[in-house]
Design a protein around this motif. Structure first.
Motif, PDB file in Angstrom:
ATOM      1  N   TRP B  35      -9.622  -0.717  -7.164  1.00  0.00           N
ATOM      2  CA  TRP B  35      -8.756  -0.425  -5.954  1.00  0.00           C
ATOM      3  C   TRP B  35      -6.999   0.068  -5.874  1.00  0.00           C
ATOM      4  N   TYR B  36      -7.085   1.186  -4.557  1.00  0.00           N
ATOM      5  CA  TYR B  36      -6.208   2.131  -4.836  1.00  0.00           C
ATOM      6  C   TYR B  36      -5.356   1.383  -3.168  1.00  0.00           C
ATOM      7  N   VAL B  37      -4.054   1.497  -2.588  1.00  0.00           N
ATOM      8  CA  VAL B  37      -3.883   0.376  -1.710  1.00  0.00           C
ATOM      9  C   VAL B  37      -2.790   1.896  -1.320  1.00  0.00           C
ATOM     10  N   GLN B  38      -2.473   1.489   0.188  1.00  0.00           N
ATOM     11  CA  GLN B  38      -1.968   2.845   0.922  1.00  0.00           C
ATOM     12  C   GLN B  38      -0.743   1.630   2.141  1.00  0.00           C
ATOM     13  N   GLN B  42       3.667   5.038   2.709  1.00  0.00           N
ATOM     14  CA  GLN B  42       3.615   5.195   0.690  1.00  0.00           C
ATOM     15  C   GLN B  42       2.603   6.443   0.517  1.00  0.00           C
ATOM     16  N   ARG B  43       2.763   7.222  -0.633  1.00  0.00           N
ATOM     17  CA  ARG B  43       1.196   7.230  -1.546  1.00  0.00           C
ATOM     18  C   ARG B  43       0.625   6.804  -1.482  1.00  0.00           C
ATOM     19  N   LEU B  44      -0.670   6.651  -1.667  1.00  0.00           N
ATOM     20  CA  LEU B  44      -1.906   5.855  -2.382  1.00  0.00           C
ATOM     21  C   LEU B  44      -1.588   5.703  -3.869  1.00  0.00           C
ATOM     22  N   GLN B  45      -2.092   4.448  -3.848  1.00  0.00           N
ATOM     23  CA  GLN B  45      -1.171   4.230  -5.489  1.00  0.00           C
ATOM     24  C   GLN B  45      -2.587   3.232  -5.999  1.00  0.00           C
ATOM     25  N   LEU B  46      -2.743   3.497  -7.299  1.00  0.00           N
ATOM     26  CA  LEU B  46      -3.847   2.022  -7.606  1.00  0.00           C
ATOM     27  C   LEU B  46      -3.041   1.114  -7.539  1.00  0.00           C
ATOM     28  N   LEU B  47      -3.781  -0.192  -7.533  1.00  0.00           N
ATOM     29  CA  LEU B  47      -3.494  -1.511  -7.410  1.00  0.00           C
ATOM     30  C   LEU B  47      -4.391  -2.173  -8.731  1.00  0.00           C
ATOM     31  N   THR B  68     -24.167  -5.475  -7.269  1.00  0.00           N
ATOM     32  CA  THR B  68     -23.484  -4.499  -7.146  1.00  0.00           C
ATOM     33  C   THR B  68     -21.690  -4.487  -6.411  1.00  0.00           C
ATOM     34  N   SER B  69     -20.602  -5.277  -6.546  1.00  0.00           N
ATOM     35  CA  SER B  69     -20.171  -5.120  -5.981  1.00  0.00           C
ATOM     36  C   SER B  69     -18.807  -4.923  -6.726  1.00  0.00           C
ATOM     37  N   PHE B  70     -17.507  -5.122  -5.940  1.00  0.00           N
ATOM     38  CA  PHE B  70     -16.479  -4.699  -6.501  1.00  0.00           C
ATOM     39  C   PHE B  70     -14.826  -5.908  -5.582  1.00  0.00           C
ATOM     40  N   HIS B  71     -15.176  -6.857  -4.764  1.00  0.00           N
ATOM     41  CA  HIS B  71     -14.770  -7.202  -3.843  1.00  0.00           C
ATOM     42  C   HIS B  71     -13.108  -7.728  -4.043  1.00  0.00           C
ATOM     43  N   LEU B  72     -12.435  -6.872  -3.567  1.00  0.00           N
ATOM     44  CA  LEU B  72     -10.848  -7.749  -3.986  1.00  0.00           C
ATOM     45  C   LEU B  72     -10.638  -8.792  -3.217  1.00  0.00           C
ATOM     46  N   LYS B  73      -9.495  -9.740  -3.867  1.00  0.00           N
ATOM     47  CA  LYS B  73      -9.874 -10.756  -3.432  1.00  0.00           C
ATOM     48  C   LYS B  73      -8.149 -11.333  -3.657  1.00  0.00           C
ATOM     49  N   LYS B  74      -7.512 -12.420  -2.308  1.00  0.00           N
ATOM     50  CA  LYS B  74      -6.472 -13.067  -2.883  1.00  0.00           C
ATOM     51  C   LYS B  74      -6.596 -13.840  -1.794  1.00  0.00           C
ATOM     52  N   PRO B  75      -5.706 -14.699  -2.795  1.00  0.00           N
ATOM     53  CA  PRO B  75      -5.482 -17.121  -2.026  1.00  0.00           C
ATOM     54  C   PRO B  75      -4.996 -16.910  -1.527  1.00  0.00           C
ATOM     55  N   PHE B  76      -3.344 -16.552  -1.147  1.00  0.00           N
ATOM     56  CA  PHE B  76      -2.899 -16.485  -0.218  1.00  0.00           C
ATOM     57  C   PHE B  76      -2.708 -15.180   0.205  1.00  0.00           C
ATOM     58  N   SER B  82      -0.094  -6.087   3.622  1.00  0.00           N
ATOM     59  CA  SER B  82      -0.452  -5.251   4.945  1.00  0.00           C
ATOM     60  C   SER B  82      -0.861  -4.017   4.479  1.00  0.00           C
ATOM     61  N   ALA B  83      -1.781  -3.291   4.432  1.00  0.00           N
ATOM     62  CA  ALA B  83      -1.712  -1.766   3.967  1.00  0.00           C
ATOM     63  C   ALA B  83      -3.163  -1.879   4.163  1.00  0.00           C
ATOM     64  N   MET B  84      -3.638   0.070   3.999  1.00  0.00           N
ATOM     65  CA  MET B  84      -4.686   0.779   3.964  1.00  0.00           C
ATOM     66  C   MET B  84      -5.263   0.249   2.532  1.00  0.00           C
ATOM     67  N   TYR B  85      -6.357  -0.332   2.276  1.00  0.00           N
ATOM     68  CA  TYR B  85      -7.125  -0.552   1.139  1.00  0.00           C
ATOM     69  C   TYR B  85      -8.417   0.135   0.681  1.00  0.00           C
ATOM     70  N   TYR B  86      -8.725   0.702  -0.750  1.00  0.00           N
ATOM     71  CA  TYR B  86      -9.801   1.592  -0.557  1.00  0.00           C
ATOM     72  C   TYR B  86     -10.698   1.193  -1.674  1.00  0.00           C
ATOM     73  N   CYS B  87     -12.245   1.391  -1.508  1.00  0.00           N
ATOM     74  CA  CYS B  87     -12.328   1.238  -3.185  1.00  0.00           C
ATOM     75  C   CYS B  87     -12.786   2.179  -3.585  1.00  0.00           C
ATOM     76  N   ALA B  88     -12.582   2.342  -5.067  1.00  0.00           N
ATOM     77  CA  ALA B  88     -13.114   3.626  -5.461  1.00  0.00           C
ATOM     78  C   ALA B  88     -13.813   3.685  -6.750  1.00  0.00           C
ATOM     79  N   LEU B  89     -14.784   4.200  -7.087  1.00  0.00           N
ATOM     80  CA  LEU B  89     -15.478   4.359  -8.371  1.00  0.00           C
ATOM     81  C   LEU B  89     -15.300   5.457  -9.167  1.00  0.00           C
ATOM     82  N   ARG B  90     -15.394   5.655 -10.178  1.00  0.00           N
ATOM     83  CA  ARG B  90     -15.562   6.931 -11.251  1.00  0.00           C
ATOM     84  C   ARG B  90     -16.747   6.761 -11.804  1.00  0.00           C
TER      85      ARG B  90
END
Lengths: 116, 112
Positions: B35-38, B42-47, B68-76, B82-90
């Motif tokens: 998961w990358y976040v922007q 600011q620049r795109l950075q690894l989360l 085949t999922s990789f959902h990002l979660k946060k309880p609170f 607030s940001a743009m979140y990108y999932c990425a695969l290598r």
């Protein structure tokens, strides 16, 4: 903390003109990349570069595009004859290669290209 | 071919509520997921990355190979999320440092 730097931050050009986007990767990194993001669309891979040659390129990276590492520090993307559809944000990225490769890419802030 | 799908372009969540950003992938081998976040201006950075199984800024993501999922979660949720979140695969290849394939991104807005 070292960062990838890109210049220019914004360039406006006429269709058919040549454009060179410049990047200075983090100094001890060995892999270099260009990505682009057309407004409202996803970040797309263009090309990867290692050991002074292209290691992989996408379908987008046609003969109009070229990359170069002319002096051991800069990494450039050249578009020979720009088209309207080349308007996008272009991101440079670099990554190290260590014994425990983490896969993280370090991105620059991007160069916005506007083709009129 | 490798593909990453983020079905939600926009997601708004109240502060303090749980957050889940969905990511599904398609890849024939064993991928590495990130998961990358922007953040704004600011620049795109690894989360975070799936192999480290860590929690960063309260976020976690579990790789579910069956779905085949990789959902990002946060309880609170917090306003600073607030940001743009990108999932990425290598993918794994013989080239060494393989390229990342990004999803289309989800813009997360936390409502105060």
């Amino acid at each position: 903390e070292p960062e990838v730097t890109q210049t220019p931050s914004h360039q406006v050009t006429q269709m058919g003109q040549e454009v060179i986007l410049r990047c200075v990767p983090i100094s001890n990194h060995l892999y270099f990349y260009w990505y682009r993001q057309i407004l409202g669309q996803k970040v797309e891979f263009l090309v990867s570069f290692y050991n002074n040659e292209i290691s992989e390129k996408s379908e987008i990276f046609d003969d109009q595009f070229s990359v170069e590492r002319p002096d051991g520090s800069n990494f450039t993307l050249k578009i020979r004859s720009t088209k309207l559809e080349d308007s996008a944000m272009y991101f440079c990225a670099s990554s190290p290669r260590t014994g425990s490769d983490t896969g993280e890419l370090f991105f620059g802030e991007g160069s916005r290209l506007t083709v009129l | 071919a490798q593909r990453v799908t983020q079905p939600e372009k926009l997601l708004s969540v109240f502060k303090g509520a749980p957050v889940e950003l969905k990511c599904n992938y398609s890849y024939s081998g064993s991928p590495e997921l990130f998961w990358y976040v922007q953040y704004s201006r600011q620049r795109l950075q690894l989360l975070l990355r799936h192999i480290s199984r860590e929690s960063i800024k309260g976020f976690t993501a579990d790789l579910n190979k069956g779905e085949t999922s990789f959902h990002l979660k946060k309880p609170f949720a917090q306003e600073e999320d607030s940001a743009m979140y990108y999932c990425a695969l290598r993918g794994i290849s013989n080239f060494g440092n393989e390229k990342l394939t990004f999803g289309t991104g989800t813009r997360l807005t936390i409502i105060p």
